[in-house]
Every structure is written in C-alpha cells, then in structure tokens.
Design an enzyme around this catalytic site. Structure first.
Site, PDB file in Angstrom:
ATOM      1  NE  ARG A  80      -5.633  -0.134   1.685  1.00 41.86           N
ATOM      2  CZ  ARG A  80      -6.622  -0.830   2.235  1.00 41.86           C
ATOM      3  NH1 ARG A  80      -7.846  -0.321   2.274  1.00 41.86           N
ATOM      4  NH2 ARG A  80      -6.424  -2.000   2.762  1.00 41.86           N
ATOM      5  CB  SER A 134       1.114  -2.113   1.388  1.00 40.44           C
ATOM      6  OG  SER A 134       1.081  -3.038   2.450  1.00 40.44           O
ATOM      7  CD  GLU A 164      -1.806   0.708  -0.457  1.00 33.74           C
ATOM      8  OE1 GLU A 164      -1.656   1.451   0.538  1.00 33.74           O
ATOM      9  OE2 GLU A 164      -2.172  -0.474  -0.387  1.00 33.74           O
TER      10      GLU A 164
END
Length: 350
Positions: free
Chosen positions: A164, A246, A346
């Site tokens: 990520r 998420s 995130e």
C-alpha cells in the site's frame, strides 16, 4: 481550463465529509495542468491532486487549488511475447476498467474488482486484494511534474512499490531524493496482462466459493463475479453509507511475534508471506478489541466489517474529519495496548 470557485467537495469524497475547495480545476487533458500551473492566481495556495476521493479524509476546507483528475480513455497498446499491454486514463473508474479488460478477453486484474477509486490512484496506493497487488500487473505510467510542467514516464522500479505504498506517497526529504508526494499528477497508466493466464486463488473466501459452487478451475470472469459478491457482502456501498474502504493496513509481524499473539489469541487471522513475515488481519484485531459498531459522533465502525469506518450521519448530518480521526486514533490505541501492534491508516488525511 475552467476554474470553479468555492466548490463543495462533499460529493467528491466517498466518506461524504462536508468541506469546500477555494478553487477547483477539472483536468481532462495534459494542457489543463499546464494552464493551471501557468495561472498566477492559482500559484500561491499550492496544488492538491484529487482522483475519485475514495482514499482521503478531509479534516477541513482545502485552500490549495484542487486538480480534479478526469483524464479519460481505454485502449489496447500492443503485445509482447508474454503480455498484452493496456492503457487507461487516470480519470477512469477502476472497477469499470477491470470489467472492460475482461470484456476484451484480457484476464489478469479480476482479483482487484470493485476496489473504489480511479485508475490514476491505483499506483499511488499500490492497491491490492485477494492475493494480487497492482505492481504484479503494472507496466508504466505517464505523469506531469507539478513544479516544472514537464511530462515523464516511470516504470515499476521507479515507482518504488511497497505494501500500500509507492514513491507518490513520500516527500523528497533532500535534494536528489525521488519522493513525488505533492509533485506529480498521474495522467495515464499502462498494465501488462499475462497472455498465459493463471488464476490467483488461495484466499479463504475464494476457496469457500469454489467449494460452494463445485468449481475447482474458475475462469477469470467467475473470479471477478465472486470477488464482487464477496466485497458487496462485507463492505458498504459508498453511495449509500459514506466510507473510505479499508481504513487500516493489515500489519506484518515476524513469525515469533505471530506465535506470541496466537498463544494469547489462538483464533487470530494470519497469512504467511513469501518473505517469511506474517500478515495479520487488521479487521480481526479491531473486532477482537470490541470496536465493531461503536462510534464517535457520526463516525462509526461498520457493524459488518471492523476494518471499515463509516459516516453514519449521511449527507444531511455528515461525520466530520475530526470525528473520523478521533475514532481512528482510539482504535489504534486499543489495538496497541492489547496486541502491541501499531495500525497504520490507509487514507490520506488532508
């Protein structure tokens, strides 16, 4: 180039947080970026690149000039011995692009179905799901330097992909560093899809689907349909309940750390990684700490998936960015106190 003033961003971020931009430019062509950079009135406040708005938390009004990326286009570029190369404009909807590749008879992206956002945002986050990451199918991208106005191309190595993560999420700390956060606007992305396609399976949810339907050699389209169904069952639709997908990255630990956690919590969901580390399911950790369904103001933990924070106030009484981040920090503290693990958000906090 057309400049919009005092623009509401509520419909342009998937959380549905109420905030405004002092000025906004819709980027449909490379020339729009150069025009914005050359405009003296837009120079002072700086630039903020906005894609689909699915991975941001707005904590206030945006003073910088918002460059809303809407570059269109999908095309098959050509073939190599092992791959078919396809290209999409940065403003294309990611899920629609994945579906389009399958319609062209080009499998390879099906595990990344229904991930919210745009094609241009996909390499920034190195999006991933169900055993596949963007870097596994990435070829190269075109971007424009927001300091110089020059266009440049990056391959996978130059993008510095990690879990990520990418070079687009890091600022250059010193002259010569290659951090591109706040400096690059992605225009187009090209992907290398395997001509000798093999399904990427192995995740528990996919194994269950195979058993339920009695299919042991699924096609790319079947995997696509299964993942769409799985994600819709677990995750709220941003058009109905505001969210940023998420909210936390799945943390990785050493095998020894994992065994220590298993000793205390035998049911912890974990996945061995190729490099020897172990990935833990952040949603399970949050749920184990009792956060599912709890809230701070109008920001709440989704009652069906603890990894997702939602705006339960809708468009009329939306959660504020402050409420979202207060809830997120409380979750981080709780998970650290119980498991000794620091969860990393995130979304980009603006």
């Amino acid at each position: 180039m057309f400049v919009e003033r005092n623009v509401s961003l509520q419909a342009l971020n998937s959380f549905g947080i109420a905030a405004r931009a002092a000025q906004l430019v819709r980027v449909r062509h490379e020339a729009d970026v150069r025009d914005a950079l050359a405009d003296a009135e837009l120079a002072a406040p700086g630039k903020f690149v906005l894609g689909g708005g699915s991975n941001i938390v707005l904590t206030g009004d945006v003073k910088a000039t918002v460059l809303k990326v809407e570059v269109p286009g999908r095309r098959i570029v050509g073939q190599t011995e092992r791959h078919t190369l396809v290209e999409a404009g940065a403003g294309e909807n990611w899920h629609d692009f994945v579906a389009w590749t399958l319609d062209q008879g080009l499998p390879g992206l099906e595990n990344l179905a229904l991930i919210p956002g745009t094609v241009g945002a996909s390499p920034v986050q190195n999006i991933g799901a169900y055993g596949l990451e963007l870097q596994d199918r990435f070829h190269e991208l075109d971007a424009i330097d927001l300091h110089t106005g020059e266009r440049f191309t990056l391959d996978a190595a130059q993008c510095g992909f990690g879990y990520r993560d990418s070079v687009f999420k890091h600022h250059a700390a010193h002259d010569g560093d290659f951090g591109l956060a706040g400096r690059a606007l992605i225009l187009r992305v090209r992907f290398a899809l395997p001509r000798a396609w093999q399904p990427v399976l192995g995740y528990l949810d996919l194994e269950r689907k195979m058993q339920e339907e009695g299919v042991h050699q699924p096609s790319a389209r079947q995997i696509f349909d299964w993942i769409v169904a799985i994600r819709r069952a677990k995750l709220p639709d941003p058009a109905v309940i505001g969210n940023a997908g998420s909210f936390f990255k799945n943390p990785t630990v050493t095998p020894e750390q994992c065994q220590d956690i298993i000793g205390r919590d035998p049911h912890v969901v974990h996945y061995p990684m190729p490099d020897g580390s172990v990935k833990l399911a952040a949603g399970w950790l949050i749920d184990a700490c009792g956060w599912k369904g709890k809230s701070v103001g109008n920001a709440a933990v989704y009652d069906k998936q603890a990894l997702v924070l939602v705006n339960r106030g809708g468009r009329q009484h939306p959660a504020t960015g402050g409420e979202v981040m207060t809830l997120a920090k409380a979750i981080q503290t709780s998970v650290y106190e119980r498991f000794g693990i620091r969860l990393e958000p995130e979304p980009v906090v603006v």
